[in-house]
Write an enzyme that holds these catalytic residues in place. Structure first.
Site, mmCIF file in Angstrom:
data_model
loop_
_atom_site.group_PDB
_atom_site.id
_atom_site.type_symbol
_atom_site.label_atom_id
_atom_site.label_comp_id
_atom_site.label_asym_id
_atom_site.label_seq_id
_atom_site.Cartn_x
_atom_site.Cartn_y
_atom_site.Cartn_z
ATOM 1 N N TRP A 485 28.996 -1.510 21.664
ATOM 2 C CA TRP A 485 28.712 -2.940 21.717
ATOM 3 C C TRP A 485 28.751 -3.471 23.150
ATOM 4 O O TRP A 485 28.721 -4.682 23.352
ATOM 5 C CB TRP A 485 29.731 -3.699 20.856
ATOM 6 C CG TRP A 485 29.719 -3.262 19.423
ATOM 7 C CD1 TRP A 485 28.931 -3.768 18.415
ATOM 8 C CD2 TRP A 485 30.528 -2.224 18.836
ATOM 9 N NE1 TRP A 485 29.205 -3.098 17.243
ATOM 10 C CE2 TRP A 485 30.172 -2.151 17.456
ATOM 11 C CE3 TRP A 485 31.494 -1.358 19.324
ATOM 12 C CZ2 TRP A 485 30.766 -1.242 16.577
ATOM 13 C CZ3 TRP A 485 32.089 -0.450 18.459
ATOM 14 C CH2 TRP A 485 31.729 -0.398 17.103
ATOM 15 N N ASP A 486 28.847 -2.581 24.145
ATOM 16 C CA ASP A 486 29.016 -2.990 25.542
ATOM 17 C C ASP A 486 30.294 -3.814 25.703
ATOM 18 O O ASP A 486 30.348 -4.756 26.484
ATOM 19 C CB ASP A 486 27.805 -3.783 26.030
ATOM 20 C CG ASP A 486 27.705 -3.803 27.560
ATOM 21 O OD1 ASP A 486 28.475 -3.078 28.209
ATOM 22 O OD2 ASP A 486 26.861 -4.555 28.085
ATOM 23 N N TYR A 487 31.328 -3.432 24.966
ATOM 24 C CA TYR A 487 32.630 -4.077 25.065
ATOM 25 C C TYR A 487 33.510 -3.377 26.101
ATOM 26 O O TYR A 487 34.681 -3.100 25.872
ATOM 27 C CB TYR A 487 33.333 -4.071 23.709
ATOM 28 C CG TYR A 487 32.865 -5.124 22.730
ATOM 29 C CD1 TYR A 487 32.250 -6.297 23.167
ATOM 30 C CD2 TYR A 487 33.066 -4.967 21.364
ATOM 31 C CE1 TYR A 487 31.825 -7.261 22.265
ATOM 32 C CE2 TYR A 487 32.661 -5.935 20.453
ATOM 33 C CZ TYR A 487 32.037 -7.081 20.898
ATOM 34 O OH TYR A 487 31.635 -8.037 19.998
ATOM 35 N N ASP A 488 32.905 -3.067 27.248
ATOM 36 C CA ASP A 488 33.717 -2.490 28.318
ATOM 37 C C ASP A 488 34.677 -3.547 28.852
ATOM 38 O O ASP A 488 34.548 -4.735 28.561
ATOM 39 C CB ASP A 488 32.831 -1.935 29.435
ATOM 40 C CG ASP A 488 31.780 -2.934 29.913
ATOM 41 O OD1 ASP A 488 31.799 -4.092 29.454
ATOM 42 O OD2 ASP A 488 30.943 -2.555 30.736
#
Length: 832
Positions: A485-488
């Site tokens: 989810w591009d939850y970096d």
């Protein structure tokens, strides 16, 4: 005999031009609502739009025929719409806007049209009286809704105490702002209190300086976003421009002392031309906000060579050191004052590797991460982390998670592992513990996980504590398992002293894009507050890859409840209906919905947070956390490889900058787009198409109702919300990208952090309204604001010279936030 006609008997006039036009508008809108409403009803959504559309269609046809009944039917529809709006969203003013405003505007046309169809005496008085009554009713309706909306104030702010948390280094923030986050603890707090809630209304511009760094080529157009926070040490202010020009200024006048241009080519601009900050280092005592390096880690520096120095990372992957007094490169650092982090990475296409965050110095070691351009290809350059000697520039270590036994550059003929998770944001460090805390990103393809190695899955989207002497990880805390989810982690961890029954423990607060705030023991990574497990949705294109549960903070989260159809928004019932249809068609099972390719899926929160790179601020005297945040979904779809190839989606290639300039010369356009909006993810079965913020294509409005961003005060002792309010007004926002200039606090998307002071003020820009504001920490109310010359997507800072406190903000704008681009550094102070 002839029949006698009473003089005052009404005689129908038949169709009039006005009635025909208004009727045609109603019929057209009604036909649209009938079609869309039927579709929505079939999808299981609200039947209001179908019923209202049928009513509008009937009313419009009757007005076209010259029948007054058409007008009365529309009056009934509007009355029922008011009732429906209250039933569906209650005392939610923003929720009522798309349901009520457009029907009321049409009513202002229908009533005069009805008057043209009547011959009764006083028909125009009736029409004008009806218009006035409708306007009054609408105002009263929204006044009642606003008065009954849920209150945002919850508790009293704790009183400041005499004792505050300790710092990890000898130099304190106050007269100076020596480090990007204020100090090594990254609290973004100043003990200055000359400017306070009582006198901040008198704050005026003291000076304005210009970096002179604006887009000069077609490739750079649409890529600028300076994001700069200056530092101040002694008698000088230091900053970097969007493309890494180093500048030293007089802090009282803004007059330039020196500048150094590292000549970064535009071709190396990644997604954004940004430099968030620089580092000051004194070779005699250590970094401006940290302890002196230990004797074993501090080689002697030539007496005349950059005793004090400014260090930055560049967009083309260099670490540069210049003399803090003259701006000349430090000859004893690396080669002619610079080192190249790309050494050992193998092939690096311009723009694929860039440093936009300030490096972090711990115990004499410069720790440098970098961004790898998102969404391009599986075999992207490595996310390796480097540690360099702060005096000589010598490589002390390199941490390649796929080759943990390597201590430096790869063996001859080999390169650092490609595509590994990187650290694109800012680290923080503890000199006493000898640890640097790395907020890690994801592997090179954000939305596909099958090809990830176990080590990549282990360290991605985690805070990793690395020993600065060895470059080896000590511990890691992961905020998202197998993240697609591009939850970096975008925010810098903030160091605090955590109260316990036996005193305090060294801790840190870690914010996440998901909105969660975690409190960890910074020695071990052990959670000091409760962490829960959320049962995560399954399925999607990689069902065997999805984790059964995901971690969530049970202490505090900025995340709002899951979306429902009623949360859909728009300028009118039509675009609200379109958003409802999109909602019903998409895959959405709440937080952590698995990515899909056969239809769109809703990601909420979106990849901008929660909390992004602006981080949080902590008032250590009051024990209060200040967090500004975003509250927007993304509307995503994985695009099968064949379809992406047919669309011409390709990764960054050599010569793309020249192609963009040539296209511009021909009148074409190769401008940028929102991150993820057509990223190829070459080497994976799917590309990714992200509708960031979930915007409608025609009006540009967001499908979720406001607010889209806010700012919150949190009691650090309990994790409870003290107050929460929208951040940002509607003055520069509106449909079709047209600024409304309304001073309504709508809560806009925001990028950048805040600063809190002992004067009881929070200074923050960040929002898309081009304002910098002061907020009273006790009440959450704005007590001062000023219009910036460009967007304020940066974190402000404050300092003191000769007893006068200054506030400084970079007004550089930002392409992604769609705010005006500029090159102004603006300083404020109270009148002398």
């Amino acid at each position: 005999m002839y029949p006698v006609i009473e003089e005052h008997s009404p005689v129908p006039r038949g169709p009039t031009i006005v009635a025909i036009i208004v009727g045609a508008i109603l019929a057209l809108i009604g036909l649209t609502l009938v079609g869309g409403g039927a579709w929505l009803a079939v999808l299981g959504g609200s039947i209001y739009y179908l019923l209202a559309g049928a009513g509008l269609l009937f009313a419009g046809v009757q007005l076209i025929r010259g029948k007054l009944i058409g007008g009365w039917v529309y009056v009934a529809i509007v009355a029922l719409t008011f009732i429906w709006a209250w039933w569906e969203v209650g005392a939610d003013p923003w929720g009522q806007v798309p349901r009520i405003i457009a029907p009321v505007v049409l009513m202002l046309l229908v009533l005069p049209a009805m008057a043209t169809l009547s011959t009764r005496d006083g028909r125009w008085k009736f029409a004008l009286g009806g218009v006035a009554a409708v306007l009054v009713l609408t105002v009263v309706n929204f006044w009642v809704a606003s008065a009954n909306a849920p209150a945002t104030m919850f508790a009293q702010i704790p009183a400041p105490t005499a004792s505050a948390m300790g710092e990890t280094g000898p130099m304190k923030v106050g007269a100076d702002w020596p480090v990007y986050g204020g100090t090594a603890s990254a609290r973004r707090y100043s003990p200055l209190q000359q400017i306070n809630a009582e006198n901040v209304g008198s704050l005026k511009r003291a000076w304005v300086a210009h970096t002179g760094d604006l887009p000069k080529t077609a490739f750079a157009e649409g890529k600028y976003g300076a994001e700069t926070t200056p530092i101040k040490v002694g008698d000088t202010l230091y900053l970097c421009s969007a493309t890494n020009i180093l500048i030293a200024l007089d802090p009282t006048t803004g007059k330039e002392k020196w500048r150094y241009d590292p000549q970064v080519p535009d071709a190396w601009i990644p997604y954004t031309a940004a430099c968030r900050g620089v580092v000051y280092y004194d070779t005699r005592i250590g970094n401006g906000g940290t302890a002196p390096p230990s004797p074993a880690n501090r080689p002697a520096a030539p007496a005349d060579d950059c005793v004090t120095r400014i260090i930055e990372g560049t967009l083309d992957g260099r670490v540069i050191a210049v003399d803090a007094t003259t701006g000349k490169p430090c000859s004893g650092f690396g080669t002619n004052g610079q080192v190249d982090i790309k050494k050992g990475m193998g092939e690096v296409v311009p723009g694929m590797v860039a440093i936009s965050a300030p490096p972090t110095i711990v115990d004499g070691v410069i720790v440098v991460g970098h961004q790898v351009l998102d969404g391009q290809k599986l075999e992207a350059p490595s996310g390796v982390i480097h540690g360099y000697d702060a005096v000589t520039g010598e490589l002390r270590w390199a941490w390649d998670m796929m080759n943990p036994d390597w201590t430096g550059l790869p063996p001859e003929g080999q390169s650092f592992a490609r595509g590994t998770p990187n650290m694109w944001t800012t680290a923080s460090g503890d000199d006493q513990l000898g640890l640097v805390y790395l907020p890690m990103g994801n592997a090179s393809v954000d939305y596909w996980s099958t090809d990830r190695k176990p080590q990549e899955k282990f360290f991605a989207s985690s805070l990793v504590a690395v020993d600065v002497k060895t470059g080896k990880p000590r511990w890691r805390f992961q905020t998202s398992r197998n993240d697609v989810w591009d939850y970096d982690l975008g925010a810098q961890a903030t160091l605090i002293d955590w109260p316990t029954g036996n005193g305090t423990e060294p801790a840190l607060i870690l914010p996440s894009k998901q909105g969660d705030l975690y409190v960890l023991d910074r020695r071990t990574g052990r959670p000091l507050t409760q962490v829960g497990e959320l049962k995560a949705p399954q399925g999607g294109v990689e069902p065997d890859q999805r984790a059964a549960t995901q971690p969530v903070s049970l202490w505090h989260t900025l995340r709002k409840p899951d979306l429902t159809e009623r949360d859909m928004w728009g300028m009118s019932p039509i675009d609200q209906m379109v958003c409802r249809i999109q909602f019903r068609r998409a895959s959405y099972e709440g937080f952590y919905t698995a990515p899909t390719a056969d239809r769109r899926w809703i990601e909420y929160p979106g990849y901008n947070g929660g909390t992004d790179w602006g981080g949080i601020a902590v008032d250590p005297a009051r024990g209060v956390i200040i967090a500004n945040y975003n509250d927007m979904p993304n509307y995503n779809r994985l695009v099968p490889r064949a379809e992406a190839d047919a669309k011409g989606w390709k990764p960054r290639e050599p010569g793309d900058a020249a192609k963009a300039d040539a296209a511009a010369a021909r009148g074409g356009n190769m401008g940028g787009h929102a991150e993820g909006a057509g990223d190829p993810q070459a080497g994976a079965p799917y590309a990714i198409d992200v509708n960031a913020g979930w915007r409608l294509p025609f009006t540009g409005l967001l499908c979720k109702e406001p607010p889209y961003g806010g700012i919150r005060a949190i009691d650090m002792r309990t994790g409870k919300t003290l107050w929460d309010r929208p951040l940002g007004t509607a003055r520069k926002n509106g449909p079709f990208g047209i600024p409304s200039y309304l001073p309504i606090s709508i809560g806009t998307p925001n990028n950048g952090g805040s600063v809190v002071t002992a004067g009881g003020l929070i200074f923050v820009a960040a929002a898309t309204d081009d304002l910098i504001r002061a907020i009273d920490i006790r009440t959450g109310k704005t007590v001062w604001q000023d219009v910036l010359p460009a967007g304020g997507q940066a974190t402000p800072m404050t300092y003191e010279v000769d007893g006068r406190q200054y506030l400084v903000i970079m007004a550089g704008g930002h392409h992604f936030m769609e705010t005006p681009i500029g090159d102004s550094l603006v300083a404020y102070a109270l009148p002398q």
